[in-house]
Design a protein around this motif. Sequence first.
Motif, mmCIF file in Angstrom:
data_model
loop_
_atom_site.group_PDB
_atom_site.id
_atom_site.type_symbol
_atom_site.label_atom_id
_atom_site.label_comp_id
_atom_site.label_asym_id
_atom_site.label_seq_id
_atom_site.Cartn_x
_atom_site.Cartn_y
_atom_site.Cartn_z
ATOM 1 N N ASP A 129 60.243 -3.611 -54.198
ATOM 2 C CA ASP A 129 58.825 -3.862 -53.586
ATOM 3 C C ASP A 129 58.159 -4.781 -54.712
ATOM 4 O O ASP A 129 57.555 -5.913 -54.280
ATOM 5 C CB ASP A 129 58.228 -2.498 -53.333
ATOM 6 C CG ASP A 129 58.428 -1.965 -52.144
ATOM 7 O OD1 ASP A 129 59.219 -2.441 -51.404
ATOM 8 O OD2 ASP A 129 57.894 -0.684 -52.040
ATOM 9 N N VAL A 130 58.349 -4.424 -55.951
ATOM 10 C CA VAL A 130 57.447 -5.259 -56.898
ATOM 11 C C VAL A 130 58.233 -6.712 -56.974
ATOM 12 O O VAL A 130 57.264 -7.579 -57.076
ATOM 13 C CB VAL A 130 57.629 -4.180 -58.295
ATOM 14 C CG1 VAL A 130 57.103 -5.170 -59.476
ATOM 15 C CG2 VAL A 130 56.873 -3.335 -58.191
ATOM 16 N N GLY A 131 59.478 -6.689 -56.850
ATOM 17 C CA GLY A 131 60.300 -8.123 -56.769
ATOM 18 C C GLY A 131 59.593 -8.927 -55.712
ATOM 19 O O GLY A 131 59.348 -9.890 -55.864
ATOM 20 N N HIS A 132 59.588 -8.198 -54.730
ATOM 21 C CA HIS A 132 58.952 -8.916 -53.427
ATOM 22 C C HIS A 132 57.866 -9.594 -53.547
ATOM 23 O O HIS A 132 57.260 -10.778 -53.369
ATOM 24 C CB HIS A 132 59.292 -8.316 -52.115
ATOM 25 C CG HIS A 132 60.607 -8.118 -51.612
ATOM 26 N ND1 HIS A 132 61.297 -9.156 -51.337
ATOM 27 C CD2 HIS A 132 61.299 -7.001 -51.514
ATOM 28 C CE1 HIS A 132 62.606 -8.825 -50.967
ATOM 29 N NE2 HIS A 132 62.400 -7.221 -51.013
ATOM 30 N N LEU A 133 56.777 -8.549 -54.225
ATOM 31 C CA LEU A 133 55.429 -8.838 -54.340
ATOM 32 C C LEU A 133 55.312 -9.980 -55.339
ATOM 33 O O LEU A 133 54.262 -10.815 -55.263
ATOM 34 C CB LEU A 133 54.669 -7.690 -54.825
ATOM 35 C CG LEU A 133 54.366 -6.481 -53.629
ATOM 36 C CD1 LEU A 133 53.911 -5.161 -54.178
ATOM 37 C CD2 LEU A 133 53.676 -7.093 -52.460
ATOM 38 N N ASP A 134 56.313 -10.127 -56.488
ATOM 39 C CA ASP A 134 55.872 -11.132 -57.414
ATOM 40 C C ASP A 134 56.349 -12.155 -57.051
ATOM 41 O O ASP A 134 56.177 -13.345 -57.173
ATOM 42 C CB ASP A 134 56.843 -10.707 -58.706
ATOM 43 C CG ASP A 134 56.858 -11.307 -59.850
ATOM 44 O OD1 ASP A 134 55.775 -11.697 -60.339
ATOM 45 O OD2 ASP A 134 57.822 -11.924 -60.390
ATOM 46 N N LEU A 189 61.472 -9.209 -43.357
ATOM 47 C CA LEU A 189 61.036 -8.006 -43.149
ATOM 48 C C LEU A 189 60.610 -7.018 -44.249
ATOM 49 O O LEU A 189 59.665 -6.676 -44.479
ATOM 50 C CB LEU A 189 62.055 -7.178 -42.232
ATOM 51 C CG LEU A 189 61.791 -5.770 -42.124
ATOM 52 C CD1 LEU A 189 60.694 -5.372 -41.210
ATOM 53 C CD2 LEU A 189 63.015 -5.059 -41.704
ATOM 54 N N ALA A 190 61.654 -7.384 -45.467
ATOM 55 C CA ALA A 190 60.994 -6.567 -46.846
ATOM 56 C C ALA A 190 59.947 -7.117 -47.546
ATOM 57 O O ALA A 190 59.306 -6.226 -47.754
ATOM 58 C CB ALA A 190 62.470 -6.567 -47.695
ATOM 59 N N ARG A 191 59.939 -8.383 -47.490
ATOM 60 C CA ARG A 191 58.549 -8.965 -48.118
ATOM 61 C C ARG A 191 57.481 -8.551 -47.324
ATOM 62 O O ARG A 191 56.250 -8.197 -47.823
ATOM 63 C CB ARG A 191 58.620 -10.494 -48.260
ATOM 64 C CG ARG A 191 59.918 -10.906 -48.916
ATOM 65 C CD ARG A 191 59.215 -11.747 -50.177
ATOM 66 N NE ARG A 191 60.580 -12.084 -50.898
ATOM 67 C CZ ARG A 191 61.271 -13.069 -51.069
ATOM 68 N NH1 ARG A 191 60.944 -14.093 -50.274
ATOM 69 N NH2 ARG A 191 62.286 -13.306 -51.767
ATOM 70 N N SER A 192 57.573 -8.438 -45.836
ATOM 71 C CA SER A 192 56.362 -8.171 -45.194
ATOM 72 C C SER A 192 56.004 -6.677 -45.366
ATOM 73 O O SER A 192 54.585 -6.472 -45.401
ATOM 74 C CB SER A 192 56.345 -8.606 -43.767
ATOM 75 O OG SER A 192 57.207 -7.737 -43.052
ATOM 76 N N VAL A 238 52.542 0.753 -58.577
ATOM 77 C CA VAL A 238 54.035 1.397 -58.966
ATOM 78 C C VAL A 238 53.668 2.910 -59.321
ATOM 79 O O VAL A 238 54.667 3.554 -58.928
ATOM 80 C CB VAL A 238 54.447 0.734 -60.332
ATOM 81 C CG1 VAL A 238 55.650 1.257 -60.856
ATOM 82 C CG2 VAL A 238 54.785 -0.785 -59.872
ATOM 83 N N LEU A 239 52.520 3.513 -59.800
ATOM 84 C CA LEU A 239 52.358 4.657 -60.215
ATOM 85 C C LEU A 239 52.230 5.436 -59.058
ATOM 86 O O LEU A 239 53.024 6.641 -58.764
ATOM 87 C CB LEU A 239 51.329 4.847 -61.304
ATOM 88 C CG LEU A 239 51.491 4.282 -62.549
ATOM 89 C CD1 LEU A 239 50.084 4.470 -63.448
ATOM 90 C CD2 LEU A 239 52.409 5.159 -63.271
ATOM 91 N N ALA A 240 51.521 4.908 -57.863
ATOM 92 C CA ALA A 240 51.252 5.652 -56.940
ATOM 93 C C ALA A 240 52.538 5.742 -56.105
ATOM 94 O O ALA A 240 52.939 6.786 -55.407
ATOM 95 C CB ALA A 240 50.158 4.896 -55.794
ATOM 96 N N MET A 281 52.482 -5.413 -46.783
ATOM 97 C CA MET A 281 51.828 -4.598 -46.041
ATOM 98 C C MET A 281 51.444 -3.121 -46.974
ATOM 99 O O MET A 281 50.438 -2.736 -46.790
ATOM 100 C CB MET A 281 52.477 -4.306 -44.857
ATOM 101 C CG MET A 281 51.573 -3.498 -43.944
ATOM 102 S SD MET A 281 52.441 -2.910 -42.431
ATOM 103 C CE MET A 281 53.880 -1.869 -42.911
ATOM 104 N N THR A 282 52.329 -2.659 -47.502
ATOM 105 C CA THR A 282 52.270 -1.524 -48.025
ATOM 106 C C THR A 282 51.200 -1.721 -49.376
ATOM 107 O O THR A 282 50.283 -0.919 -49.696
ATOM 108 C CB THR A 282 53.505 -1.004 -48.601
ATOM 109 O OG1 THR A 282 54.395 -0.721 -47.731
ATOM 110 C CG2 THR A 282 53.497 0.101 -49.556
ATOM 111 N N TYR A 283 51.075 -2.926 -50.066
ATOM 112 C CA TYR A 283 50.369 -3.180 -51.368
ATOM 113 C C TYR A 283 49.016 -3.261 -50.601
ATOM 114 O O TYR A 283 47.844 -2.880 -51.414
ATOM 115 C CB TYR A 283 50.826 -4.569 -51.933
ATOM 116 C CG TYR A 283 49.843 -5.125 -53.053
ATOM 117 C CD1 TYR A 283 50.100 -4.032 -54.076
ATOM 118 C CD2 TYR A 283 49.088 -6.164 -52.828
ATOM 119 C CE1 TYR A 283 49.092 -4.593 -55.337
ATOM 120 C CE2 TYR A 283 48.462 -6.304 -53.859
ATOM 121 C CZ TYR A 283 48.358 -5.707 -55.041
ATOM 122 O OH TYR A 283 47.397 -5.995 -56.124
#
Length: 97
Positions: free
Chosen positions: A22-27, A62-65, A6-8, A69-71
């Motif tokens: 992004d955090v919601g998808h990762l969670d 797409l949003a989740r992938s 998140v900070l990055a 990928m970014t993570y």
Amino acid sequence: MLSGFVLARASAGLADGTIRGDVGHLDQIRSWFGRPLWDMEPADADAYFGKVLRNSPSGTRLARSQALMTYFIFLELRHKVDRRQQPEVSLHGWTTR
């Protein structure tokens, strides 16, 4: 590790809404996986995207992938920085960092 992500993203200038998404998808992926995301293997991602999200809208997949990928890119870059900060250790002729 997610707080570092998140900070990055925030320091890179991304909008708060983008980071929250992004955090919601990762969670949601982590909730399904049941373990930290850094333990995820390609077969786990295949199962998630191929079975769990099979009937989800393409935008959701797409949003989740992209978030996942970014993570993993973040983790890879973070690991490279950590390795550079560690002193070299020699064990029986092998040099490790």
